[in-house]
Design an enzyme around this catalytic site. Sequence first.
Site, mmCIF file in Angstrom:
data_model
loop_
_atom_site.group_PDB
_atom_site.id
_atom_site.type_symbol
_atom_site.label_atom_id
_atom_site.label_comp_id
_atom_site.label_asym_id
_atom_site.label_seq_id
_atom_site.Cartn_x
_atom_site.Cartn_y
_atom_site.Cartn_z
ATOM 1 N N ARG A 73 -11.391 -22.891 5.452
ATOM 2 C CA ARG A 73 -11.726 -24.060 6.263
ATOM 3 C C ARG A 73 -12.422 -25.086 5.393
ATOM 4 O O ARG A 73 -13.242 -24.729 4.559
ATOM 5 C CB ARG A 73 -12.667 -23.630 7.401
ATOM 6 C CG ARG A 73 -11.927 -23.089 8.584
ATOM 7 C CD ARG A 73 -12.800 -22.467 9.605
ATOM 8 N NE ARG A 73 -14.063 -23.141 9.841
ATOM 9 C CZ ARG A 73 -14.976 -22.691 10.705
ATOM 10 N NH1 ARG A 73 -14.742 -21.608 11.390
ATOM 11 N NH2 ARG A 73 -16.097 -23.332 10.884
ATOM 12 N N ARG A 133 -25.396 -25.513 21.346
ATOM 13 C CA ARG A 133 -26.042 -25.556 20.039
ATOM 14 C C ARG A 133 -27.248 -26.485 20.042
ATOM 15 O O ARG A 133 -27.965 -26.551 19.048
ATOM 16 C CB ARG A 133 -25.049 -26.072 19.017
ATOM 17 C CG ARG A 133 -24.415 -24.902 18.208
ATOM 18 C CD ARG A 133 -23.676 -25.380 17.179
ATOM 19 N NE ARG A 133 -23.029 -25.064 16.061
ATOM 20 C CZ ARG A 133 -21.889 -24.433 15.896
ATOM 21 N NH1 ARG A 133 -21.281 -23.879 16.902
ATOM 22 N NH2 ARG A 133 -21.354 -24.330 14.726
ATOM 23 N N ARG A 176 -15.592 -16.919 2.542
ATOM 24 C CA ARG A 176 -14.769 -16.661 3.722
ATOM 25 C C ARG A 176 -13.405 -17.353 3.651
ATOM 26 O O ARG A 176 -13.313 -18.541 3.362
ATOM 27 C CB ARG A 176 -15.523 -17.133 4.962
ATOM 28 C CG ARG A 176 -14.890 -16.682 6.245
ATOM 29 C CD ARG A 176 -15.851 -16.763 7.378
ATOM 30 N NE ARG A 176 -15.933 -18.116 7.925
ATOM 31 C CZ ARG A 176 -16.515 -18.392 9.087
ATOM 32 N NH1 ARG A 176 -17.070 -17.431 9.792
ATOM 33 N NH2 ARG A 176 -16.558 -19.628 9.515
ATOM 34 N N LYS A 194 -20.139 -13.885 14.833
ATOM 35 C CA LYS A 194 -19.871 -14.109 16.259
ATOM 36 C C LYS A 194 -18.397 -13.928 16.585
ATOM 37 O O LYS A 194 -18.057 -13.341 17.598
ATOM 38 C CB LYS A 194 -20.295 -15.528 16.690
ATOM 39 C CG LYS A 194 -21.755 -15.824 16.545
ATOM 40 C CD LYS A 194 -22.109 -17.164 17.168
ATOM 41 C CE LYS A 194 -21.326 -18.346 16.655
ATOM 42 N NZ LYS A 194 -21.519 -18.670 15.229
ATOM 43 N N ARG A 206 -24.471 -26.960 6.748
ATOM 44 C CA ARG A 206 -24.164 -26.422 8.091
ATOM 45 C C ARG A 206 -25.238 -25.452 8.542
ATOM 46 O O ARG A 206 -25.660 -25.466 9.698
ATOM 47 C CB ARG A 206 -22.825 -25.665 8.057
ATOM 48 C CG ARG A 206 -21.622 -26.544 8.184
ATOM 49 C CD ARG A 206 -20.360 -25.740 8.054
ATOM 50 N NE ARG A 206 -20.098 -24.888 9.206
ATOM 51 C CZ ARG A 206 -19.270 -23.854 9.191
ATOM 52 N NH1 ARG A 206 -18.632 -23.526 8.087
ATOM 53 N NH2 ARG A 206 -19.068 -23.160 10.275
HETATM 54 P P1 AMP Z 1 -18.090 -23.231 14.251
HETATM 55 O O1 AMP Z 1 -16.698 -22.789 14.110
HETATM 56 O O2 AMP Z 1 -18.739 -22.765 15.512
HETATM 57 O O3 AMP Z 1 -18.930 -22.937 13.035
HETATM 58 O O4 AMP Z 1 -18.053 -24.840 14.395
HETATM 59 C C1 AMP Z 1 -17.472 -25.629 13.377
HETATM 60 C C2 AMP Z 1 -17.970 -27.046 13.527
HETATM 61 O O5 AMP Z 1 -17.592 -27.573 14.807
HETATM 62 C C3 AMP Z 1 -19.482 -27.207 13.476
HETATM 63 O O6 AMP Z 1 -19.973 -27.285 12.139
HETATM 64 C C4 AMP Z 1 -19.656 -28.519 14.227
HETATM 65 O O7 AMP Z 1 -19.281 -29.629 13.432
HETATM 66 C C5 AMP Z 1 -18.613 -28.386 15.342
HETATM 67 N N1 AMP Z 1 -19.178 -27.725 16.545
HETATM 68 C C6 AMP Z 1 -18.839 -26.513 17.062
HETATM 69 N N2 AMP Z 1 -19.533 -26.241 18.170
HETATM 70 C C7 AMP Z 1 -20.354 -27.289 18.363
HETATM 71 C C8 AMP Z 1 -21.343 -27.589 19.332
HETATM 72 N N3 AMP Z 1 -21.653 -26.731 20.333
HETATM 73 N N4 AMP Z 1 -21.992 -28.775 19.223
HETATM 74 C C9 AMP Z 1 -21.699 -29.650 18.252
HETATM 75 N N5 AMP Z 1 -20.791 -29.419 17.286
HETATM 76 C C10 AMP Z 1 -20.114 -28.246 17.327
#
Ligand code: AMP
Length: 249
Positions: free
Chosen positions: A166, A94, A133, A19, A177
């Site tokens: 990360r 999400r 990554r 994404k 995740r």
């Molecule tokens: P991402 O970078 O999108 O993979 O997000 C990293 C982390 O941020 C996720 O594993 C969640 O802990 C949190 N996170 C990101 N977006 C959301 C969302 N829309 N709802 C809840 N938690 C989120």
Amino acid sequence: MVAGRYRVTLLIGGPGAGKGTQAKYLSETLRIPHIASGDLLRDHRRRGTPLGRAAQTYMDRGDLVPDGLVVDLMMNRLAAPDATRGALLDGFPRTVAQAEALDTALARHDGGVHAALYLDVPAEVLVERLCGRWFCGGCQQTYNERIEPLPSDMRCSACGTRLGQRPDDRCDVIEHRVEVYFHETAPVLSHYSGRRLLHRLNGNRTPDDVRDALLDALRALAAPRELAPALPSMSHRDVALSPSRGGLG
Ligand code: AMP
């Protein structure tokens, strides 16, 4: 109220679905801001804000941050003037609760979700991709040692910053995740397919092929009169975003 304001495009896909790469390209092409909930949360963590501190434990475990916190964060971001004529959302919504909150807020401002573009990548491929990554904290460039060797000095080839991983990209957190993602997000896909807004694209291809498929999907959505002659370098007019005025809220 200006018709067509807040026409939001969603980029949906599991962690590691690509994404970020695609969103960067699409937001430049469409000339709308790329708003990634994960990036906003990480920024709050870096700054040590109360939200960042509240989100930290959930993020490090690979769990979702509670809906209320994320919805407020995203609504505040969408209220910024640059998002008035549209935005590309990445990583949000999400959950169905988040999707409903977004629908309600956008409808209140005469806007709505224009398209939900889903990058479909099997769970085992996501795990494989994420385990390798690395990223550059300087320019946000990502690297994947499973795809090509990392720079031997472990510094970003674009800006020279030392590469990092990360905390939630550690292999032990990744499977969780991905599991959480599929569990929570499947109903979000149904939410948008029920509204005939979902476009499912095979994300298990090269980034160039995925980008072309995304452009095709957006082109198919654009009204003929809005198509710029210079496709595939689409202009933001392709998604019929109207001029900016004011903010959400
Ligand atoms: P991402 O970078 O999108 O993979 O997000 C990293 C982390 O941020 C996720 O594993 C969640 O802990 C949190 N996170 C990101 N977006 C959301 C969302 N829309 N709802 C809840 N938690 C989120």
